[in-house]
Design an enzyme around this catalytic site. Sequence first.
Site, mmCIF file in Angstrom:
data_model
loop_
_atom_site.group_PDB
_atom_site.id
_atom_site.type_symbol
_atom_site.label_atom_id
_atom_site.label_comp_id
_atom_site.label_asym_id
_atom_site.label_seq_id
_atom_site.Cartn_x
_atom_site.Cartn_y
_atom_site.Cartn_z
ATOM 1 C CE LYS A 3 41.802 -19.761 22.065
ATOM 2 N NZ LYS A 3 41.857 -19.570 21.006
ATOM 3 C CE LYS A 335 33.754 -21.924 16.603
ATOM 4 N NZ LYS A 335 33.683 -23.285 17.141
ATOM 5 C CG ASP A 336 40.510 -18.906 21.420
ATOM 6 O OD1 ASP A 336 40.293 -19.431 22.513
ATOM 7 O OD2 ASP A 336 41.294 -19.379 20.582
#
Length: 703
Positions: A3, A335-336
Amino acid sequence: MSKCSGVTRLAWLYAHRFLTARPGLRSPVLLQPISGVSKSFHSALKTMESIEMTTISLKRPLSCEELTGADEIKRQKVSEISLHEEALKKPHDLEVKQRTETEKAIDLEVMVSAPVDKVEEVVSDGEGELLDDVSEDGESESFADMMKHGLSEHDVGIIKFVSSHEGFSGILKERYSDFVVHEIGKDGRIIHLNDLSVPTDNEDPSEDSFTVLSDEDKKRLEELQLFKNKEEHVAMEVIDDTREKRKSIHLAVKGLFPGLETKTEMREGKNFIIAYHVAGKKALANARKHSWPKSRGSFCHFVLYKENKDTMEAINVLSKFLRLKPNKFSYMGTKDKRAITVQEIAVFRITAQRLSHLNNCLMNFKLGNFSYQNNPLKLGELQGNHFTVVIRNITGTTEQVEQAMNSLRDIGFINYYGMQRFGTTAVPTYLVGKAILQDNWNEMVDLILKPRPGAEKGYLVQCREEWAKTKDPDAALRKLPVKRCVEGQLLRGLSKYGLKNIVSAFGIIPRNNRLMYIHSYQSYIWNNIVSKRIEEYGLKVVPGDLVLKGATAVVVEEADVASYTINDVVMPLPGFDVIYPKHKIAQAYEEMLAADNLDIKNMRHRIRDYSLAGAYRKIVIQPQDVTWEVIAYDDTKIPLVETDVDKLEGKPQPVFNKEGKYRALKMEFSLPPSTYATMAIREVLKMDTSIKNQTQLNTVWLR
């Protein structure tokens, strides 16, 4: 990502979930130390009354409230990129607004799957409004009151620090560019977006081929593509009608305006090319197959720069515009959302030319560094991630900052699993995982579906209440506007298979989501045991510790202690295919599992999916490439980090004064896969990263 790939508030880089009600605006997070909190910060505490939730990156199974907006976004066609992305088109021009919510999970960090984590995925997210709880006297609860039922770091075993410096406060991610993540590729190179050119390929249509469209046609098609008008299609009369002319128009529209399909229609004796939007699964399933040169690699690799999108959401947007299924894309790590991230993506048999045209119609995305290769990317192939983090308005003295950063560089941080691993509601995900491992299926159903205190949407509260009252899955399901969430999927399974076949009912939930629960339990055990290990032996290597030789764990003998450092020591996640330390910590594993009615010597489950093999994880991570500087600034709206897009657009580098109204800590570091950047920043600032702690003690919201 990550996140915390998320927004942030003053007190910590917390929050991936409750995003600001103003699309595109970033909320600062106060990074508040556990000790040494200044009175000025405490006096600034405010009650939050309005909460809104934006997207959930799946480090845990999604609940209904987190998925409602996802369906809504699908119904919006592609204009989901309208208001929200309009606000982000020039993020550096936006003013920081008051944060009216806290995100539900840290997404600033980037989680990349390692062996035990390979089930982790990011699920596309949506938006939905949370309803305030109402107390018995009719007064609505503040967000802090609702989150008092959530988890703290101590609840999941995050207890120890390795450094002795005094913590300090600051604002993380006041701007998106305050948190930038670059993937480290399998060759060890930090991936950057620095080239937008398209590889020359004689097989691609030339740019001249697009001249068959008039400027007026291009304008109308662009407006159609971006939903800027109410037209459902654009009709273009074919002048000098020939088969070749019609074919060239079809190819020009599809090449220049991804997301549009074309057909030929006869109207009043004349041929027209009709351009329209492709929508729905049927169109994706029947996507046209184009010839592909044998001399060209089947996969187009490219670098994706994105803002405020998690990886899967970005893939879904690209898929929609390119008329592809999302599984045509591959990547090395997820990837957040709440960050600027740069990573490598590969797509099967789509030309760089088509991909590059997306730069003309997508906001908050940039695609470049194109190349054709023979193989896709695989999860876990990357070597890690490089982070550039700015913590604004720091309160720490120069000496405190130096002590904190020197410790991070020279010693590192405890490699805990971050808070997002365990959920944020009153029912943590590890309890569900424990019930599964105990073969207690009724308990598992109860934990997922029972009413709970805290922040939840009204319809989900009604669904839980209906289930508690009737135990009727169909009746409870009717309370849900969205059925794809974990609660909805479980209820559908129970409706189909009945309450006496819960195993099959639970099996309706995607495997990755089901396994997330038991991996959460493993992480809970690991965190607690590592805290005991640090408490018992500190940062020294002792006989009986475990280290890795290749992929094999071996016990450290007394004669070999001096050959290792704490950065070499690993601890196992419990399973049937691992060994345990040969000192008193092994007993702690056994006792902790026994307290949960689990046998450490028998971690195989009667259902193969839920058997735990186990894995090894380093207990202390020492970041690489650690650098930092303290920056003075006056204007809170100016960017303090130069992004790849800034460089491509030739924007001047940020210039800092020697003195200013505010001070910021800018730090860079690289972390290996499966490591939480939030835990590294926790070590620097000395604060509890849980939403519960931050909202109860020291959340400060800025205007």
